[in-house]
Design a protein around this motif. Structure first.
Motif, PDB file in Angstrom:
ATOM      1  N   ASN A   1       1.078  -1.638  -0.135  1.00 58.50           N
ATOM      2  CA  ASN A   1       0.102  -0.123  -0.124  1.00 58.50           C
ATOM      3  C   ASN A   1       0.844   1.117   0.154  1.00 58.50           C
ATOM      4  O   ASN A   1       0.076   2.514   0.850  1.00 58.50           O
ATOM      5  CB  ASN A   1      -0.749  -0.445   1.161  1.00 58.50           C
ATOM      6  CG  ASN A   1       0.075   0.157   2.187  1.00 58.50           C
ATOM      7  OD1 ASN A   1       0.600   0.658   2.842  1.00 58.50           O
ATOM      8  ND2 ASN A   1      -0.674   0.511   3.252  1.00 58.50           N
ATOM      9  N   TYR A   2       2.153   1.038  -1.054  1.00 62.05           N
ATOM     10  CA  TYR A   2       3.116   2.440  -0.922  1.00 62.05           C
ATOM     11  C   TYR A   2       1.938   3.820  -1.357  1.00 62.05           C
ATOM     12  O   TYR A   2       2.591   4.843  -0.856  1.00 62.05           O
ATOM     13  CB  TYR A   2       4.172   2.442  -0.801  1.00 62.05           C
ATOM     14  CG  TYR A   2       4.601   1.611  -2.739  1.00 62.05           C
ATOM     15  CD1 TYR A   2       4.337   2.519  -3.653  1.00 62.05           C
ATOM     16  CD2 TYR A   2       4.080   0.407  -3.278  1.00 62.05           C
ATOM     17  CE1 TYR A   2       4.615   2.285  -4.756  1.00 62.05           C
ATOM     18  CE2 TYR A   2       4.299   0.157  -4.692  1.00 62.05           C
ATOM     19  CZ  TYR A   2       4.487   1.380  -5.364  1.00 62.05           C
ATOM     20  OH  TYR A   2       4.492   1.042  -6.766  1.00 62.05           O
ATOM     21  N   VAL A   3       0.970   3.502  -2.315  1.00 62.05           N
ATOM     22  CA  VAL A   3       0.885   5.052  -2.327  1.00 62.05           C
ATOM     23  C   VAL A   3       0.026   5.676  -1.743  1.00 62.05           C
ATOM     24  O   VAL A   3      -0.155   6.492  -1.187  1.00 62.05           O
ATOM     25  CB  VAL A   3       0.112   5.013  -4.186  1.00 62.05           C
ATOM     26  CG1 VAL A   3      -0.730   5.942  -4.787  1.00 62.05           C
ATOM     27  CG2 VAL A   3       0.906   3.911  -5.550  1.00 62.05           C
ATOM     28  N   TYR A   4      -1.554   4.740  -1.265  1.00 64.14           N
ATOM     29  CA  TYR A   4      -1.541   5.666   0.454  1.00 64.14           C
ATOM     30  C   TYR A   4      -0.396   5.760   1.673  1.00 64.14           C
ATOM     31  O   TYR A   4      -0.330   7.109   2.041  1.00 64.14           O
ATOM     32  CB  TYR A   4      -2.465   4.428   0.610  1.00 64.14           C
ATOM     33  CG  TYR A   4      -3.505   4.743   2.078  1.00 64.14           C
ATOM     34  CD1 TYR A   4      -4.225   5.833   1.809  1.00 64.14           C
ATOM     35  CD2 TYR A   4      -3.081   4.286   3.606  1.00 64.14           C
ATOM     36  CE1 TYR A   4      -5.175   5.962   3.218  1.00 64.14           C
ATOM     37  CE2 TYR A   4      -3.910   3.675   4.898  1.00 64.14           C
ATOM     38  CZ  TYR A   4      -4.795   4.850   4.528  1.00 64.14           C
ATOM     39  OH  TYR A   4      -5.202   5.187   5.110  1.00 64.14           O
ATOM     40  N   GLY A   5       0.558   5.417   1.441  1.00 65.49           N
ATOM     41  CA  GLY A   5       1.421   5.177   3.012  1.00 65.49           C
ATOM     42  C   GLY A   5       1.894   6.424   2.544  1.00 65.49           C
ATOM     43  O   GLY A   5       2.200   7.504   2.558  1.00 65.49           O
ATOM     44  N   ALA A   6       2.707   7.077   1.410  1.00 61.04           N
ATOM     45  CA  ALA A   6       3.267   7.336   0.873  1.00 61.04           C
ATOM     46  C   ALA A   6       2.188   9.383   0.979  1.00 61.04           C
ATOM     47  O   ALA A   6       2.844  10.179   1.490  1.00 61.04           O
ATOM     48  CB  ALA A   6       3.420   7.466  -1.286  1.00 61.04           C
ATOM     49  N   ALA A   7       1.011   8.914   0.776  1.00 62.63           N
ATOM     50  CA  ALA A   7       0.624  10.168   0.801  1.00 62.63           C
ATOM     51  C   ALA A   7       0.125  11.119   2.649  1.00 62.63           C
ATOM     52  O   ALA A   7       0.028  11.686   2.647  1.00 62.63           O
ATOM     53  CB  ALA A   7      -1.771   9.740   0.547  1.00 62.63           C
ATOM     54  N   LYS A   8       0.025   9.688   3.163  1.00 63.68           N
ATOM     55  CA  LYS A   8      -0.253   9.282   4.456  1.00 63.68           C
ATOM     56  C   LYS A   8       1.002   9.927   5.460  1.00 63.68           C
ATOM     57  O   LYS A   8       1.003  10.834   5.829  1.00 63.68           O
ATOM     58  CB  LYS A   8      -0.528   7.839   5.205  1.00 63.68           C
ATOM     59  CG  LYS A   8      -1.850   7.986   5.356  1.00 63.68           C
ATOM     60  CD  LYS A   8      -3.118   9.072   5.601  1.00 63.68           C
ATOM     61  CE  LYS A   8      -4.555   8.273   5.858  1.00 63.68           C
ATOM     62  NZ  LYS A   8      -5.313   9.770   6.195  1.00 63.68           N
ATOM     63  N   GLY A   9       2.254   9.354   4.496  1.00 62.28           N
ATOM     64  CA  GLY A   9       3.698  10.331   4.852  1.00 62.28           C
ATOM     65  C   GLY A   9       3.981  11.062   5.086  1.00 62.28           C
ATOM     66  O   GLY A   9       4.350  12.112   5.698  1.00 62.28           O
ATOM     67  N   LEU A  10       3.167  12.335   3.930  1.00 64.45           N
ATOM     68  CA  LEU A  10       3.466  13.446   3.219  1.00 64.45           C
ATOM     69  C   LEU A  10       2.177  13.959   4.742  1.00 64.45           C
ATOM     70  O   LEU A  10       3.005  15.111   5.121  1.00 64.45           O
ATOM     71  CB  LEU A  10       2.757  13.991   2.400  1.00 64.45           C
ATOM     72  CG  LEU A  10       2.105  14.882   2.708  1.00 64.45           C
ATOM     73  CD1 LEU A  10       3.513  15.538   2.484  1.00 64.45           C
ATOM     74  CD2 LEU A  10       1.174  15.323   0.644  1.00 64.45           C
ATOM     75  N   VAL A  11       1.227  13.410   5.068  1.00 63.96           N
ATOM     76  CA  VAL A  11       0.275  14.404   6.290  1.00 63.96           C
ATOM     77  C   VAL A  11       1.617  13.906   7.503  1.00 63.96           C
ATOM     78  O   VAL A  11       0.889  15.034   8.844  1.00 63.96           O
ATOM     79  CB  VAL A  11      -0.837  13.209   7.121  1.00 63.96           C
ATOM     80  CG1 VAL A  11      -1.227  13.487   8.089  1.00 63.96           C
ATOM     81  CG2 VAL A  11      -1.980  13.143   5.429  1.00 63.96           C
ATOM     82  N   THR A  12       2.103  13.005   7.615  1.00 61.57           N
ATOM     83  CA  THR A  12       2.889  12.742   8.723  1.00 61.57           C
ATOM     84  C   THR A  12       4.010  14.166   8.922  1.00 61.57           C
ATOM     85  O   THR A  12       4.644  14.619  10.134  1.00 61.57           O
ATOM     86  CB  THR A  12       3.595  10.899   9.138  1.00 61.57           C
ATOM     87  OG1 THR A  12       2.443  10.322   8.848  1.00 61.57           O
ATOM     88  CG2 THR A  12       4.715  11.533   9.986  1.00 61.57           C
ATOM     89  N   ARG A  13       4.866  14.181   7.834  1.00 62.74           N
ATOM     90  CA  ARG A  13       5.431  15.175   7.515  1.00 62.74           C
ATOM     91  C   ARG A  13       5.630  16.286   7.999  1.00 62.74           C
ATOM     92  O   ARG A  13       6.160  17.690   8.229  1.00 62.74           O
ATOM     93  CB  ARG A  13       6.923  14.982   6.179  1.00 62.74           C
ATOM     94  CG  ARG A  13       7.893  15.194   6.402  1.00 62.74           C
ATOM     95  CD  ARG A  13       8.910  15.055   7.181  1.00 62.74           C
ATOM     96  NE  ARG A  13       9.456  13.331   7.039  1.00 62.74           N
ATOM     97  CZ  ARG A  13       8.978  12.264   7.470  1.00 62.74           C
ATOM     98  NH1 ARG A  13       8.809  12.652   9.091  1.00 62.74           N
ATOM     99  NH2 ARG A  13       9.620  10.995   7.688  1.00 62.74           N
ATOM    100  N   TYR A  14       4.921  16.949   7.569  1.00 62.42           N
ATOM    101  CA  TYR A  14       3.191  18.365   6.851  1.00 62.42           C
ATOM    102  C   TYR A  14       3.374  18.162   8.664  1.00 62.42           C
ATOM    103  O   TYR A  14       3.903  19.887   9.218  1.00 62.42           O
ATOM    104  CB  TYR A  14       2.283  18.260   7.170  1.00 62.42           C
ATOM    105  CG  TYR A  14       1.137  18.923   7.016  1.00 62.42           C
ATOM    106  CD1 TYR A  14       1.409  20.139   6.299  1.00 62.42           C
ATOM    107  CD2 TYR A  14       0.230  19.422   8.174  1.00 62.42           C
ATOM    108  CE1 TYR A  14       1.235  21.749   6.739  1.00 62.42           C
ATOM    109  CE2 TYR A  14      -0.064  20.588   8.277  1.00 62.42           C
ATOM    110  CZ  TYR A  14       0.139  21.657   6.881  1.00 62.42           C
ATOM    111  OH  TYR A  14      -0.759  22.751   7.980  1.00 62.42           O
ATOM    112  N   ALA A  15       2.656  17.461   9.313  1.00 63.66           N
ATOM    113  CA  ALA A  15       1.819  16.949  10.821  1.00 63.66           C
ATOM    114  C   ALA A  15       3.526  17.995  11.832  1.00 63.66           C
ATOM    115  O   ALA A  15       3.764  18.732  12.353  1.00 63.66           O
ATOM    116  CB  ALA A  15       1.155  16.900  10.956  1.00 63.66           C
TER     117      ALA A  15
END
Ligand SMILES: NC(=O)c1ccc[n+]([C@@H]2O[C@H](COP(=O)([O-])OP(=O)(O)OC[C@H]3O[C@@H](n4cnc5c(N)ncnc54)[C@H](OP(=O)(O)O)[C@@H]3O)[C@@H](O)[C@H]2O)c1
Length: 250
Positions: free
Chosen positions: A152-166
């Motif tokens: 699930n790395y496409v979803y994971g990449a989007a959620k990783g963006l949220v993590t780095r942003y937060a």
């Protein structure tokens, strides 16, 4: 005299978000704004919440989720109506990884709805909260954002963006009275995972995940794994050497 909380939920038809709303309204009547893309679904959630908390003022706002100008306008108008105590950004969907690999439009949609859109909403709220020096901004990421995995790395990449942003937003707002709470649920029993449930996946209850989110918001916790065991699991997964990690079918 205690003042009613002013709560805004974006992606308010999410099962996790709806259960957070129930818990907040069970604590005390509040002014609650439900933001979502579908008016009928929003009204269904609002009607249920009104029945549970007749003293609360609950309204719905149908919104755009990708247009940055529209997002700014919606959040500006919400902030103009009163100081926001809690904003929860909850929307997202679980894309099919194989489809994302073969169809760039699907990959783009997954990246936009799970990464770009929540970050734009958060940025819009953050400006108002910073100005007011008040409020808690909670954003739902995912354990999937902790390490890219083939399943699930496409979803994971989007959620990783949220993590780095937060992380960056927390850095920016350190020293203010604004709290930024990053929520990382593990697999949870909601409509998003109905197909996984059918395959026998072990899922946390939506009630327990919502309770942990409400507790984390109350405490202003920077990061919350829900259920908590996912902190340990994802720490191990993040620390696995690449040679070992690449042998895992996860
Ligand atoms: N359930 C899990 O296992 C799990 C695990 C980790 C993280 N999460 C995250 O938790 C959050 C809430 O999910 P949930 O489990 O409560 O799922 P859910 O009940 O299926 O809710 C999904 C929400 O996202 C909205 N949404 C979906 N696609 C959208 C789009 N293209 N544009 C705008 N809104 C869209 C839905 O709106 P409509 O009602 O209009 O469709 C709904 O409000 C999501 O950010 C999800 O990634 C969930």
């Amino acid at each position: 005299m205690s003042q009613r909380k002013n709560i805004v939920i974006v992606g308010a038809t999410s099962a996790i978000a709806e259960h957070c709303a129930r818990l907040w309204l069970a604590q005390a009547a509040a002014d609650l704004t439900l933001v979502g893309r579908d008016a009928q679904r929003l009204e269904r959630v609002a009607a249920d919440l009104r029945a549970r908390s007749p003293q609360s003022d609950i309204r719905v706002v149908q919104a755009q989720f990708l247009d940055s100008t529209a997002i700014a306008a919606i959040v500006d108008s919400l902030a103009a109506q009163g100081r926001i105590d809690i904003a929860l950004i909850a929307h997202g969907n679980l894309p099919d990884q194989a489809q994302c690999q073969s169809d760039l439009a699907a990959a783009r949609q997954a990246l936009e709805v799970n990464g770009l859109s929540p970050v734009l909403y958060a940025e819009a709220f953050a400006g108002h909260m910073e100005k007011a020096n008040h409020g808690t901004l909670a954003i739902i990421g995912s354990v999937a954002g902790d390490r890219g995995r083939k399943s699930n790395y496409v979803y994971g990449a989007a959620k990783g963006l949220v993590t780095r942003y937060a992380e960056g937003l927390q850095h920016r707002l350190a020293g203010t009275q604004v709290r930024v709470v990053l929520v990382k649920p593990g697999p949870t029993d909601t409509p998003m995972t109905a197909h996984l449930k059918g395959q026998g996946a072990k899922l946390a209850s939506v009630e327990s995940v919502a309770q942990q989110i409400v507790n984390a918001v109350e405490a202003g916790k920077p990061v919350v794994y829900a259920p908590g065991k996912w902190l340990l699991i994802m720490t191990i997964i993040r620390l696995l050497p690449r040679a070992v990690f690449h042998k895992l079918n996860i």
